[in-house]
Design a protein around this motif. Structure first.
Motif, PDB file in Angstrom:
ATOM      1  N   PRO B 387       0.829  -1.209   0.000  1.00 41.06           N
ATOM      2  CA  PRO B 387       0.000   0.000   0.000  1.00 41.06           C
ATOM      3  C   PRO B 387       0.858   1.252   0.000  1.00 41.06           C
ATOM      4  O   PRO B 387       1.907   1.300   0.645  1.00 41.06           O
ATOM      5  N   MET B 388       0.412   2.261  -0.746  1.00 40.67           N
ATOM      6  CA  MET B 388       1.168   3.514  -0.850  1.00 40.67           C
ATOM      7  C   MET B 388       0.411   4.662  -0.187  1.00 40.67           C
ATOM      8  O   MET B 388       0.702   5.814  -0.419  1.00 40.67           O
ATOM      9  N   GLY B 389      -0.580   4.338   0.568  1.00 44.32           N
ATOM     10  CA  GLY B 389      -1.415   5.356   1.193  1.00 44.32           C
ATOM     11  C   GLY B 389      -2.751   4.709   1.522  1.00 44.32           C
ATOM     12  O   GLY B 389      -2.886   3.489   1.428  1.00 44.32           O
ATOM     13  N   GLU B 390      -3.705   5.522   1.857  1.00 42.10           N
ATOM     14  CA  GLU B 390      -4.988   4.972   2.297  1.00 42.10           C
ATOM     15  C   GLU B 390      -5.702   4.201   1.192  1.00 42.10           C
ATOM     16  O   GLU B 390      -6.272   3.138   1.408  1.00 42.10           O
ATOM     17  N   ASN B 391      -5.640   4.718  -0.051  1.00 37.79           N
ATOM     18  CA  ASN B 391      -6.408   4.113  -1.136  1.00 37.79           C
ATOM     19  C   ASN B 391      -5.578   3.796  -2.371  1.00 37.79           C
ATOM     20  O   ASN B 391      -6.096   3.747  -3.477  1.00 37.79           O
ATOM     21  N   SER B 392      -4.285   3.610  -2.196  1.00 35.08           N
ATOM     22  CA  SER B 392      -3.470   3.306  -3.371  1.00 35.08           C
ATOM     23  C   SER B 392      -2.547   2.131  -3.079  1.00 35.08           C
ATOM     24  O   SER B 392      -2.213   1.855  -1.920  1.00 35.08           O
ATOM     25  N   GLU B 393      -2.152   1.457  -4.149  1.00 34.28           N
ATOM     26  CA  GLU B 393      -1.301   0.280  -3.995  1.00 34.28           C
ATOM     27  C   GLU B 393      -0.367   0.170  -5.194  1.00 34.28           C
ATOM     28  O   GLU B 393      -0.772   0.396  -6.336  1.00 34.28           O
ATOM     29  N   LEU B 394       0.868  -0.183  -4.914  1.00 39.73           N
ATOM     30  CA  LEU B 394       1.836  -0.458  -5.964  1.00 39.73           C
ATOM     31  C   LEU B 394       2.109  -1.957  -5.940  1.00 39.73           C
ATOM     32  O   LEU B 394       2.319  -2.525  -4.863  1.00 39.73           O
ATOM     33  N   SER B 395       2.080  -2.584  -7.102  1.00 40.75           N
ATOM     34  CA  SER B 395       2.364  -4.020  -7.126  1.00 40.75           C
ATOM     35  C   SER B 395       3.207  -4.355  -8.354  1.00 40.75           C
ATOM     36  O   SER B 395       3.171  -3.656  -9.358  1.00 40.75           O
ATOM     37  N   MET B 396       3.956  -5.435  -8.210  1.00 39.87           N
ATOM     38  CA  MET B 396       4.806  -5.909  -9.300  1.00 39.87           C
ATOM     39  C   MET B 396       4.644  -7.412  -9.390  1.00 39.87           C
ATOM     40  O   MET B 396       4.480  -8.080  -8.359  1.00 39.87           O
ATOM     41  N   ARG B 397       4.656  -7.925 -10.589  1.00 42.67           N
ATOM     42  CA  ARG B 397       4.628  -9.383 -10.705  1.00 42.67           C
ATOM     43  C   ARG B 397       5.548  -9.834 -11.826  1.00 42.67           C
ATOM     44  O   ARG B 397       5.764  -9.120 -12.810  1.00 42.67           O
ATOM     45  N   ALA B 398       6.082 -11.037 -11.651  1.00 43.33           N
ATOM     46  CA  ALA B 398       6.914 -11.671 -12.676  1.00 43.33           C
ATOM     47  C   ALA B 398       6.403 -13.088 -12.852  1.00 43.33           C
ATOM     48  O   ALA B 398       6.104 -13.780 -11.866  1.00 43.33           O
ATOM     49  N   GLU B 399       6.274 -13.515 -14.106  1.00 40.51           N
ATOM     50  CA  GLU B 399       5.778 -14.861 -14.376  1.00 40.51           C
ATOM     51  C   GLU B 399       6.641 -15.507 -15.443  1.00 40.51           C
ATOM     52  O   GLU B 399       7.140 -14.826 -16.350  1.00 40.51           O
TER      53      GLU B 399
END
Lengths: 72, 433
Positions: B387-399
């Motif tokens: 989470p980057m704050g109350e209503n935000s999110e940073l995500s990363m994925r590798a497949e």
């Protein structure tokens, strides 16, 4: 025909069992979380559907709509 | 003890009520839920690479309505197998336009490296609350690329029962696709010709209509578990060939055909013919999904069984496990897929058996598209979100994806379809705006 009969059977069994399942409105705290959605990662799922649609012979099942492409 | 239980339920109820009335989830009509992402997809051996930025935005409206919008741009380059197979000699093919050629080295699987395209896809869904327990979602989609345009509409009706613990869903989608291949539509099962010779063509474009029906049930099992079962029926009518795929024609010695109509020096015909698939297909699938909440973690599992009248069946298992860390989460992903071959999938065409001396293909349909072969795909992935704050999110994925054609048992090893290895890297940023 046997496959269709099986599907009907699954739906009947599922439907008849549903009335005894479930929660009260005040027990939905966990169910209300984003991670408990059936499709919590919307764009991940969108990308994956597109990738596998273009690499495999079969697709779909989760819903209808979404558009086609001439993917190679 | 009883008092403690009642107190616990009261605080839960208060929590749910507070959550329902919070500005972020109520129909205030003032905030957009936005999810943006960039995906990089890369196959090994110089095959397809894709760069895909995408954005999704959804917003609650008045009276329980909601609008969802999406935009995806898909820039593709690289080479893709053309359906011919590796031989001990170099092979030369004519490009789809007929104005050029490309040569594959001896021992390499032939791939058309002229492939590049940019696709733009937009979509919108409007969800209307019909009454307290039922909703109707109407959707429209447009996808366009150089040689393909797809236009679709859809409608999904959902009704809650059983104290909102059971939802029955019925959906219908219609797609009308226009296929306009580079150089025109190849004449089915007719030979590829040498560069600058008159092409075997059968018009400039064709269409197909795709109709999909779906019925489903979603059930809250208990406070921690939800399940879904869908049955889908799809009908596709119209042009379903891959216009860029060919098959090798071989003689009884196993060499590429070089006599009669396939004598390139006298006829201009190369020992390859364009594929042909049936113009109708009925597709069915049964899909099961469950999501379960453990103490902190969440498991999301699905299984799909698919069958169609091209004799293809497939099984798809998909599992995501979300490990909840203090604030962030880690989500391993495994997907396994296996399919049987289409009944008309064939490695090559044999002169004298599948093709007569006049060059007529004696089969109704034929394709050596690896995607119609018996195959399996294994995907392993990992996602990290914070989470980057109350209503935000940073995500990363590798497949990592590995696709293997598994019905090459009767094919010489040198001619077998090589495995496909691909890597997916994705970054997401979601926020409320």
């Amino acid at each position: 025909m046997r496959k269709l009969s099986f599907i009907v059977l699954v739906i009947v069994i599922t439907g008849s069992g549903c009335s005894s399942m479930g929660v009260q409105p005040w027990e939905r705290d966990l169910l209300a979380k984003k991670s408990m959605k059936l499709n919590p990662d919307y764009l991940d799922n969108f990308f994956d559907e597109h990738i596998y649609f273009s690499k495999e012979a079969t697709s779909g099942g989760q819903g209808v709509g979404g558009g086609g492409c001439g993917c190679n | 003890m009883q008092l403690k239980k009642i107190k616990g339920q009261m605080s839960l109820a208060a929590g749910v009520l507070l959550q329902v009335s919070s500005p972020s989830s109520q129909a205030q009509g003032s905030e957009w839920d936005v999810d943006s992402a960039v995906l990089l997809y890369s196959e090994g051996d110089g095959r397809v690479s894709a760069f895909e930025p995408a954005i999704y935005a959804g917003r609650d409206l008045q009276y329980g309505d909601r609008i969802d919008l999406r935009l995806v741009i898909d820039a593709l380059t690289g080479a893709t197998p053309n359906g011919a197979y590796a031989t001990s000699q170099a092979q030369t093919f004519t490009t789809p336009s007929g104005n050029g050629s490309y040569t594959t080295k001896a021992g390499d699987t032939p791939q058309d490296d002229t492939f590049h395209d940019t696709r733009v896809a937009i979509g919108a869904d409007w969800t209307m609350e019909l009454d307290r327990l039922s909703k109707l979602t109407l959707g429209a989609n447009l996808s366009t690329e150089y040689d393909y345009t797809s236009l679709g509409i859809s409608g999904t009706y959902a009704r809650d029962f059983n104290n909102r613990n059971t939802t029955l869903t019925a959906g219908l989608a219609l797609n009308n696709d226009l296929i306009k291949p580079v150089g025109g539509l190849p004449a089915e099962l007719m030979p590829m010709v040498t560069q600058d010779s008159p092409l075997n063509r059968d018009g400039d474009s064709d269409t197909k209509v795709i109709t999909d029906f779906l019925v489903g049930i979603t059930q809250v099992v208990d406070r921690k578990t939800i399940i879904q079962i869908n049955f889908s029926l799809g009908l596709t009518d119209g042009y379903q060939n891959d216009p860029y795929k060919i098959l090798s024609v071989v003689d009884t010695n196993g060499d590429l055909a070089s006599t009669g109509i396939f004598n390139t020096g006298t006829t201009g015909n190369l020992p390859y013919v364009y594929e042909k698939r049936p113009d109708s297909r009925q597709r069915n699938s049964l899909y099961f999904k469950t999501v379960h909440h453990f103490e902190e973690d969440v498991i999301n599992f699905s299984y799909r069984y698919y069958w169609d009248d091209w004799d293809i069946t497939s099984h798809t298992l998909d599992l995501k496990y979300r490990y909840q860390l203090a604030e962030s989460y880690l989500q391993p992903h495994i997907r396994y897929y296996m399919q049987s071959a289409a009944e008309f999938h064939t490695h090559n065409l044999l002169l004298g058996t599948d093709v007569d001396t006049a060059g007529n293909v004696l089969l109704d349909y034929a394709s050596n598209d690896y995607r119609l072969a018996e195959s399996e795909t294994l995907t392993l992935g990992l996602k990290y979100g914070i989470p980057m704050g109350e209503n935000s999110e940073l995500s990363m994925r590798a497949e990592m994806i590995r696709q293997t054609v598994t019905d090459d048992s009767n094919v010489p090893a040198a001619e077998a379809t090589p495995d496909l290895d691909a890597v997916v890297l994705q970054v997401n940023y979601s926020f409320v705006w």
